[in-house]
Design an enzyme around this catalytic site. Structure first.
Site, PDB file in Angstrom:
ATOM      1  N   ASN A  32       0.937  -1.263   0.098  1.00  0.00           N
ATOM      2  CA  ASN A  32       0.001   0.173  -0.009  1.00  0.00           C
ATOM      3  C   ASN A  32       0.846   1.210  -0.104  1.00  0.00           C
ATOM      4  OD1 ASN A  32       0.910   0.263   2.620  1.00  0.00           O
ATOM      5  ND2 ASN A  32      -1.169  -0.146   3.543  1.00  0.00           N
ATOM      6  N   LEU A  33       2.209   1.185  -0.094  1.00  0.00           N
ATOM      7  CA  LEU A  33       3.131   2.210   0.110  1.00  0.00           C
ATOM      8  C   LEU A  33       2.879   3.053   1.349  1.00  0.00           C
ATOM      9  CD1 LEU A  33       3.181   3.196  -3.802  1.00  0.00           C
ATOM     10  CD2 LEU A  33       4.617   1.396  -2.578  1.00  0.00           C
ATOM     11  N   TYR A 140       3.725  -4.274  19.402  1.00  0.00           N
ATOM     12  CA  TYR A 140       4.414  -4.768  18.263  1.00  0.00           C
ATOM     13  C   TYR A 140       4.483  -6.155  18.268  1.00  0.00           C
ATOM     14  CZ  TYR A 140       7.943  -5.585  14.781  1.00  0.00           C
ATOM     15  OH  TYR A 140       8.885  -6.184  13.873  1.00  0.00           O
TER      16      TYR A 140
HETATM   17  N1  LIG Z   1      13.542  -4.274  10.248  1.00  0.00           N
HETATM   18  C1  LIG Z   1      13.950  -5.000  11.225  1.00  0.00           C
HETATM   19  O1  LIG Z   1      14.908  -5.101  11.840  1.00  0.00           O
HETATM   20  C2  LIG Z   1      13.019  -5.996  11.546  1.00  0.00           C
HETATM   21  C3  LIG Z   1      13.264  -6.855  12.501  1.00  0.00           C
HETATM   22  C4  LIG Z   1      12.410  -7.819  12.889  1.00  0.00           C
HETATM   23  C5  LIG Z   1      11.206  -8.245  12.060  1.00  0.00           C
HETATM   24  N2  LIG Z   1      10.826  -7.239  11.081  1.00  0.00           N
HETATM   25  C6  LIG Z   1       9.648  -7.490  10.223  1.00  0.00           C
HETATM   26  O2  LIG Z   1       9.884  -7.515   9.210  1.00  0.00           O
HETATM   27  C7  LIG Z   1       8.897  -6.841   8.258  1.00  0.00           C
HETATM   28  C8  LIG Z   1       9.402  -6.042   7.006  1.00  0.00           C
HETATM   29  O3  LIG Z   1      10.142  -4.942   7.949  1.00  0.00           O
HETATM   30  P1  LIG Z   1      10.934  -3.617   6.945  1.00  0.00           P
HETATM   31  O4  LIG Z   1      11.977  -3.068   8.020  1.00  0.00           O
HETATM   32  O5  LIG Z   1      11.120  -4.046   5.645  1.00  0.00           O
HETATM   33  O6  LIG Z   1       9.514  -2.595   7.139  1.00  0.00           O
HETATM   34  P2  LIG Z   1       8.991  -1.784   6.097  1.00  0.00           P
HETATM   35  O7  LIG Z   1       8.229  -0.731   6.705  1.00  0.00           O
HETATM   36  O8  LIG Z   1      10.271  -0.937   5.386  1.00  0.00           O
HETATM   37  O9  LIG Z   1       8.342  -2.450   5.162  1.00  0.00           O
HETATM   38  C9  LIG Z   1       6.925  -2.972   5.308  1.00  0.00           C
HETATM   39  C10 LIG Z   1       6.082  -2.582   4.122  1.00  0.00           C
HETATM   40  O10 LIG Z   1       4.829  -3.014   4.127  1.00  0.00           O
HETATM   41  C11 LIG Z   1       3.827  -2.161   3.431  1.00  0.00           C
HETATM   42  N3  LIG Z   1       2.574  -2.378   4.056  1.00  0.00           N
HETATM   43  C12 LIG Z   1       2.546  -1.956   5.641  1.00  0.00           C
HETATM   44  N4  LIG Z   1       1.166  -2.249   5.842  1.00  0.00           N
HETATM   45  C13 LIG Z   1       0.556  -2.689   4.804  1.00  0.00           C
HETATM   46  C14 LIG Z   1      -0.593  -3.272   4.234  1.00  0.00           C
HETATM   47  N5  LIG Z   1      -1.892  -2.993   5.256  1.00  0.00           N
HETATM   48  N6  LIG Z   1      -1.022  -3.412   3.152  1.00  0.00           N
HETATM   49  C15 LIG Z   1      -0.107  -3.491   2.238  1.00  0.00           C
HETATM   50  N7  LIG Z   1       1.130  -3.054   2.583  1.00  0.00           N
HETATM   51  C16 LIG Z   1       1.533  -2.684   3.710  1.00  0.00           C
HETATM   52  C17 LIG Z   1       4.667  -0.805   3.698  1.00  0.00           C
HETATM   53  O11 LIG Z   1       4.056  -0.071   2.831  1.00  0.00           O
HETATM   54  C18 LIG Z   1       6.121  -1.263   3.382  1.00  0.00           C
HETATM   55  O12 LIG Z   1       6.302  -1.178   2.056  1.00  0.00           O
HETATM   56  C19 LIG Z   1       8.083  -6.431   9.165  1.00  0.00           C
HETATM   57  O13 LIG Z   1       6.884  -7.469   8.965  1.00  0.00           O
HETATM   58  C20 LIG Z   1       8.663  -6.315  10.508  1.00  0.00           C
HETATM   59  O14 LIG Z   1       7.840  -6.366  11.451  1.00  0.00           O
HETATM   60  C21 LIG Z   1      11.677  -6.228  10.876  1.00  0.00           C
END
Ligand SMILES: NC(=O)c1ccc[n+]([C@@H]2O[C@H](COP(=O)([O-])OP(=O)(O)OC[C@H]3O[C@@H](n4cnc5c(N)ncnc54)[C@H](O)[C@@H]3O)[C@@H](O)[C@H]2O)c1
Length: 332
Positions: A32-33, A140
């Protein structure tokens, strides 16, 4: 194979899309960006859509008929989740159920889930093994643990097979410099330090120097984003071969303190970062270190970029190429 990558325009998801495309898979990104970027999706089909939209999900599954789903979409800020738990339970839990229901309806049986070390809470022993008690300290972490529990129930009831990959601290960037971490606002240590070093912010704050660690700052396990994506690829192959749901912790198994990260970033960039001292933050454990033995044994996975300076170097390439005015002047 046809893989639907939900959240594929975000930090980790965009690296996953690139890897899957490079491996020759047919990839569809749904995002959904809200925090992702269209220009980070470097291949395959792109659908702008939301997991809250059940009819939209139905269309995506009807149109593309994926073999498997990788789910990266969620809200990711621990502090915000404490202020607005409603948003986190809705987007991270309830909207994930919409996705799972669409999978069940369309007979898509393989699901990879981005889980997190936050499901464990305050460590009771280190390194943290998959069997460690799950006592998340914030909405979270709870929203992610709720999805993991729902997945066990969806397996029992509908035969939906899943792998939950619990990342510790994702870091680094594609070594080519084409992708990187672009969170807005940024809350992760390595990009914050590098933004201070590139001039995008003036300084960083170290929260607490009185922890029970050698230099008094918190210790975390940093895992390169490309290594996370490789684990997904391997986990999907295994899931489809064995038809068996499982969970893996993903980390390097060695921790680095906040001060060690700052020192390493200064060595990599040859610059000095300005540091403010802040108080401890509530719910920040002194150490979080993964035991990733299970992923090594069962998936044959091994982090390729486990060295902290390499992780920082890749992140710095992204930061410098895209955000350093000096670097841009040099290139011009
Ligand atoms: N970054 C970290 O260190 C880390 C650590 C543990 C777990 N995670 C998990 O990894 C996943 C990715 O993390 P990230 O750092 O890439 O986050 P991010 O925010 O960069 O990416 C999340 C993406 O999901 C999209 N999004 C959010 N809600 C949405 C919805 N309802 N419908 C469609 N798209 C949606 C956003 O636009 C974004 O592009 C997450 O689930 C996060 O909880 C990340």
């Amino acid at each position: 194979m046809k893989v639907l990558v939900v959240g594929g325009a975000g930090y980790i998801g965009s690296h996953m899309v690139k890897m899957l495309v490079d491996e020759g898979h047919n990839v569809i990104t749904l995002d959904n960006l809200s925090s992702g970027f269209r220009d980070a999706v470097l291949g395959g089909e792109f659908v702008q859509g939301d997991t809250a939209d059940k009819a939209g999900l139905d269309d995506v599954f009807k149109t593309y008929r994926p073999d498997a789903v990788m789910h990266f979409a969620s809200y990711i800020q621990v502090g915000e989740s404490v202020q607005h738990p409603d948003r986190y339970y809705l987007n991270n839990f309830s909207n994930t159920l919409n996705l799972l229901d669409a999978m069940v309806k369309h007979h898509v049986n393989y699901f990879l889930f981005s889980s997190t070390a936050a499901i464990f809470g305050e460590p009771e022993f280190l390194p943290i093994h998959e069997t460690h008690p799950k006592r998340p300290l914030n909405p979270y972490g709870r929203s992610k643990w709720m999805v993991e529990q729902a997945l066990a129930d969806y397996d029992r009831a509908f035969g939906l097979k899943s792998v939950c990959l619990r990342y510790f601290n994702a870091a680094g960037a594609d070594p080519s410099g084409v992708l990187g971490e672009r969170h807005e606002p940024e809350t992760h240590l390595i990009p914050l330090v590098l933004q201070a070093l590139s001039g995008r912010r003036s300084r960083i704050t170290v929260y607490g120097r009185d922890y029970d660690t050698p230099d008094g700052t918190c210790i975390r396990d940093y895992i390169h984003v490309v290594d996370i994506c490789r684990a997904h690829s391997m986990a999907l192959t295994r899931l489809m071969a064995n038809d068996y749901s499982c969970h893996y912790n993903l980390g390097n198994g060695s921790g680095f303190s906040v001060q060690q990260v700052i020192d390493a970033a200064e060595r990599v960039t040859g610059r000095k970062v300005r540091v403010d001292e802040g108080p401890r933050r509530q719910g920040d454990p002194a150490r979080l270190i993964a035991d990733a033995t299970l992923a090594r044994e069962e998936l044959g996975w091994q982090p390729v970029y486990s060295d902290l300076e390499t992780i920082i170097l890749h992140a710095w390439c992204w930061e410098a190429l895209h955000h350093s005015t000096e670097f841009r002047k040099l290139l011009a």
